[in-house]
Design a protein around this motif. Structure first.
Motif, mmCIF file in Angstrom:
data_model
loop_
_atom_site.group_PDB
_atom_site.id
_atom_site.type_symbol
_atom_site.label_atom_id
_atom_site.label_comp_id
_atom_site.label_asym_id
_atom_site.label_seq_id
_atom_site.Cartn_x
_atom_site.Cartn_y
_atom_site.Cartn_z
ATOM 1 N N GLN A 206 32.206 -42.791 -21.947
ATOM 2 C CA GLN A 206 32.466 -42.492 -23.357
ATOM 3 C C GLN A 206 31.163 -42.355 -24.138
ATOM 4 O OE1 GLN A 206 35.000 -45.880 -24.166
ATOM 5 N NE2 GLN A 206 36.860 -44.620 -24.140
ATOM 6 N N ARG A 207 30.277 -43.312 -23.946
ATOM 7 C CA ARG A 207 29.041 -43.337 -24.726
ATOM 8 C C ARG A 207 28.105 -42.172 -24.351
ATOM 9 N NH1 ARG A 207 27.699 -47.840 -23.139
ATOM 10 N NH2 ARG A 207 26.158 -47.271 -21.556
ATOM 11 N N GLU A 208 27.963 -41.919 -23.058
ATOM 12 C CA GLU A 208 26.959 -40.953 -22.610
ATOM 13 C C GLU A 208 27.473 -39.510 -22.536
ATOM 14 O OE1 GLU A 208 24.031 -41.824 -22.488
ATOM 15 O OE2 GLU A 208 23.981 -43.969 -22.086
ATOM 16 N N SER A 213 31.951 -44.254 -28.552
ATOM 17 C CA SER A 213 32.824 -45.182 -27.836
ATOM 18 C C SER A 213 34.250 -45.063 -28.356
ATOM 19 C CB SER A 213 32.324 -46.614 -28.028
ATOM 20 O OG SER A 213 31.032 -46.768 -27.472
ATOM 21 N N GLY A 214 35.188 -45.549 -27.551
ATOM 22 C CA GLY A 214 36.579 -45.589 -27.990
ATOM 23 C C GLY A 214 37.249 -44.230 -28.093
ATOM 24 N N ARG A 215 36.854 -43.293 -27.233
ATOM 25 C CA ARG A 215 37.484 -41.960 -27.243
ATOM 26 C C ARG A 215 37.713 -41.492 -25.805
ATOM 27 N NH1 ARG A 215 37.690 -39.823 -32.306
ATOM 28 N NH2 ARG A 215 38.232 -37.756 -31.556
ATOM 29 N N PHE A 216 38.733 -40.651 -25.628
ATOM 30 C CA PHE A 216 39.070 -40.096 -24.313
ATOM 31 C C PHE A 216 39.198 -38.577 -24.422
ATOM 32 C CE2 PHE A 216 41.065 -44.380 -24.178
ATOM 33 C CZ PHE A 216 40.311 -44.910 -23.131
ATOM 34 N N THR A 217 38.932 -37.896 -23.317
ATOM 35 C CA THR A 217 39.125 -36.439 -23.296
ATOM 36 C C THR A 217 40.546 -36.076 -22.899
ATOM 37 O OG1 THR A 217 38.348 -36.315 -21.009
ATOM 38 C CG2 THR A 217 36.709 -35.995 -22.744
#
Length: 856
Positions: A206-208, A213-217
């Motif tokens: 998520q971060r890189e 943070s706290g997200r999804f594709t």
């Protein structure tokens, strides 16, 4: 004569000339093998991808509506908040749901800065390890990543690049670079066609990869027992409110298959097209074979007619021989096609696209298509000789073998050929006068087909004149042997014409494509010299990541660096017409780096605030002028009213039809994180510092092996190499047709030697040595090959010159004839003729003189 007798006679004749039939059968075999091999190869690739897509797709997938299968042009994949996952888990029929992160906008390199991605264009995919991945992969070494310094790779990539546990990899993403050590290796349960896959823990991914943070594709949803994918999709869709896309496993697999399918169709139909050319050439070989066999059996056929055989029975006897030839060649061809497909798979695997023979797919339609094509084409080609055989009268049994030429038929043939050639020439001329390339291309196609058929039909007429000219230049130095070779080639112009025509087709296409390819390179090079003012052009795989762009801007010895982004928009003209257009958003120095002729206004003004330019064709089509206002809705941004400050000429190769805006304008209406990556960049060196700037720019992006800094010389060479690679691939496929044509020359000479057995014996008896006899046959073969080459290359250059006139309407204005290639192919044809004559000449030299003289 009964049907049984016809069959017996056909079988006897077929096996009596099995050597000659074998050469014709090879032509059928090669053509059928190419068709079947293409079908098996593409079906196997489809099976491979189908299994992969089925294995990697969850029961229902939820993704952002704006997500694209090819990845995001911003470098960051489209994503959604983690709260979406909580809502999905509450939907009826959900057994389980998990958030996934996946990005194809990454580069992974090893400790030596070598790209770990596929060399064949396959994607590099980075993401987090999830339960859904267990459907398609097993962890075979180590464990899944558990922290920011750990990564897991697929076993194919590890094997290919000799990676092992503990090796460090660096991942380059739009958000920056980060390093991690290999702690696990996972193996595909299904065939991986060539993607390189790396996994991180969820927080790191998520971060890189997303940058937040706290997200999804995407969210992978598994259905509870008894709940269908369709019902689950409806339930999940009802639980969410927002711009989301919902797909069942089948829909996801179908969408992925569609993306791959378009690419596969191009390969499939291109290869089948070349198989068709080989079939066309094979037709001439089969016609020649049966024509000569019929001529040699004139007395035999006359006797059959004298003892009661009807025309129909004689005709049927020859067609049965053709049917046997077609069945024999096609059956072996189908088997050879499967072998060819396996060979192609091995070649693709060596090139980086892994295809397993476990997925080898032979549909029942493939052998059926191969058999039908081979048999129908063979029988069709033999029809004319069979019809000619049926016309042999009983009185022919009282004459010497060989039928006199039908003068009236020859005149009619010549007239038809001249009409077709003239009509084709007129169509080609009309193509050169077209105002639009789309209109001219139709005339070009008609002209190519008509002139090709026309030249084939008037081949015998051309043979007389062209062979005499070639002989005068080439054969006179060989004295009496050369004159005999010339007369042998002229003895039967119809046969010489048909044999030369088989070679003509392949070489005409080679010449045409060579002219088009050379003209494209010359035109692009000329346009580069005229239009590109920048010293350096910088390109990257899937765009230039921000860190590379910043490094380029800081390079010493550089007077300016230009950023170029391609921004998707929806335009509304003052007249209300709506168009989807990609605007070129660049810094103002782009006007110096890529010089464009301006028809109205000032191009520099188009880079100002709330301004833009349009191309001349778009302006004419929509009745636009400088000062008009366009309503522009930016994708992922706001809507703006931009004033047209310039109209640029579309008489160009580079940026044809481009509409320009300032990068500052794009940034005003599109949020920073939503702007696309730089598609390319330009740089100008300080005065007298070109070499230093070149080295400095290369050094600034050396950490990313997918970024390439090119000066104008490099860029020209890249264009030349790209077109050269395409042409080499096409030449390789055309080689099949040329091989079949060579077989035709071999067959013609072999049958011609049999036909002239008594004559050869008499020549040997009066003093012609074996060496002179072999030389005579070799020279005859060379003349026939050069005849086909001369006509083919001339015809091909005419097609190529016409095609270039159409390309000139698209800005490719330079016609260049690649004389070294043309001359090389012409000389090569002479060697082809020599090679084709080896076996017939050897056999002729071994003939027993007395037996040859005694032959009737």
């Amino acid at each position: 004569m009964s049907a049984n007798t016809v069959m017996k006679t056909s079988l006897r004749n077929f096996f009596a000339h099995k050597g000659r039939m074998a050469l014709s059968a090879v032509a059928v075999l090669l053509s059928v093998a190419f068709v079947c091999g293409t079908l098996v190869f593409t079906d196997t690739m489809n099976t491979t991808f189908d299994k992969l897509f089925a294995a990697t797709s969850s029961d229902v997938t939820v993704s952002p509506k704006a997500a694209r299968s090819e990845g995001s042009d911003t470098g960051r994949p489209e994503s959604m908040p983690a709260s979406t996952l909580t809502q999905v888990k509450r939907a009826d029929g959900v057994k389980s749901a998990e958030g996934a992160v996946s990005s194809m906008n990454v580069t992974v390199v090893d400790a030596d800065n070598k790209n770990m991605g596929s060399e064949n264009g396959g994607p590099t995919i980075a993401g987090n390890w999830t339960r859904n991945d267990l459907r398609s992969m097993d962890i075979t070494s180590g464990h899944a990543p558990r922290g920011p310094t750990e990564v897991m790779v697929d076993s194919d990539t590890a094997d290919k690049h000799h990676l092992k546990m503990g090796d460090e990899l660096r991942t380059i993403a739009a958000t920056g670079d980060f390093r991690a050590k290999i702690v696990g290796i996972a193996s595909f349960k299904v065939t991986n066609p060539g993607a390189a896959v790396v996994y991180f823990d969820t927080a790191t991914a998520q971060r890189e990869l997303i940058g937040r943070s706290g997200r999804f594709t995407q969210i992978n949803v598994a259905a509870a027992t008894g709940v269908s994918d369709t019902v689950l999709k409806k339930n999940v869709a009802a639980s969410l409110d927002g711009p989301y896309k919902f797909q069942t496993q089948k829909e996801t697999a179908d969408a992925n298959r569609k993306d791959v399918g378009s690419f596969m169709d191009v390969i499939k139909y291109a290869m089948l097209g070349f198989a068709g050319i080989a079939f066309l050439v094979g037709i001439f070989l089969i016609i020649n074979t049966f024509s000569m066999l019929v001529a040699q059996r004139t007395r035999e056929i006359g006797l059959m007619r004298a003892i009661g055989s009807s025309r129909k029975q004689v005709n049927r006897s020859v067609l049965v021989e053709a049917l046997l030839l077609g069945v024999f060649g096609s059956v072996i061809g189908v088997g050879a096609g499967v072998g060819l497909a396996v060979g192609l798979m091995k070649m693709m695997s060596a090139a980086g696209m892994d295809l397993s023979t476990d997925d080898l797919t032979v549909k029942w339609t493939t052998p059926v298509v191969g058999l039908l094509l081979g048999i129908v084409v063979t029988v069709f080609a033999a029809y004319i000789p069979a019809r000619r055989a049926g016309k042999v009268s009983p009185m022919a049994a009282l004459r010497d073998a060989g039928t006199p030429a039908d003068v009236r038929a020859g005149v009619v043939r010549a007239l038809i050929g001249l009409v077709l050639t003239g009509g084709g020439g007129f169509a080609l001329y009309t193509a050169t006068q077209a105002a639009k390339a789309s209109e001219g291309s139709l005339w070009l196609g008609v002209g190519i087909v008509a002139t090709l058929i026309g030249f084939v039909v008037i081949g015998p007429l051309l043979a007389g004149g062209v062979v005499r000219v070639i002989s005068a230049v080439l054969l006179r130095m060989f004295g009496s042997v050369g004159r005999m070779a010339e007369r042998n080639a002229l003895r039967n112009p119809r046969r010489t014409g048909a044999t030369g025509a088989a070679l003509m087709i392949g070489l005409a296409l080679v010449a045409c494509l060579s002219v088009v390819g050379s003209s494209m390179v010359a035109s692009a090079t000329s346009e580069l010299d005229k239009s590109v003012g920048a010293d350096f052009i910088v390109e990257g795989q899937n765009g230039l990541k921000p860190q590379a762009a910043e490094a380029l801007k800081k390079a010493p010895y550089v007077s300016h660096v230009t950023e170029v982004k391609y921004v998707k928009t929806k335009l509304t003209t003052p007249g209300g017409t709506k168009e989807d257009e990609e605007l070129v958003a660049a810094t103002p120095t782009y006007a110096q780096d890529l010089r464009r002729e301006t028809i109205a206004g000032e191009l520099s003004a188009a880079y100002g605030k709330n301004a833009m330019s349009v191309g001349s064709e778009f302006a004419t089509k929509n009745h636009l002028k400088v000062g008009d206002t366009m309503n522009v809705a930016f994708e992922r941004g706001r809507t703006a009213d931009l004033k047209i400050a310039a109209i640029t000429s579309d008489d160009t190769t580079f940026d044809k039809g481009a509409m320009y805006i300032g990068l500052a304008t794009a940034k005003q209406y599109v949020p920073a994180g939503q702007l696309p990556l730089n598609g390319m960049m330009f740089a100008k060196a300080d005065s007298g510092k070109a070499d230093q700037a070149y080295k400095a720019l290369k050094a600034s992006v050396a950490s990313d092996p997918t970024v390439h800094v090119k000066d104008q010389t490099d860029y020209k060479q890249t264009l030349k190499d790209q077109i050269g690679q395409l042409l080499n691939m096409i030449y390789g496929l055309l080689a099949l047709a040329i091989i079949v044509a060579v077989l035709g020359v071999v067959n013609t000479l072999a049958l011609s030697v049999v036909e002239r057995t008594r004559e050869i014996g008499l020549m040997r008896a009066i003093g012609l040595s074996r060496r002179q006899l072999r030389r005579m046959i070799r020279l005859e073969s060379v003349v026939i090959a050069l005849f086909g080459a001369l006509i083919g290359l001339g015809l091909g250059m005419g097609w190529g010159a016409t095609a270039q006139k159409l390309l000139a309407l698209e800005g490719l204005n330079v016609l260049e004839i690649p004389w070294p290639t043309i001359i090389g192919v012409f000389i090569g044809s002479a060697f082809v003729g020599l090679f084709a004559a080896l076996v017939p000449a050897f056999r002729a030299g071994r003939m027993n003189v007395l037996n040859a003289i005694a032959t009737e």
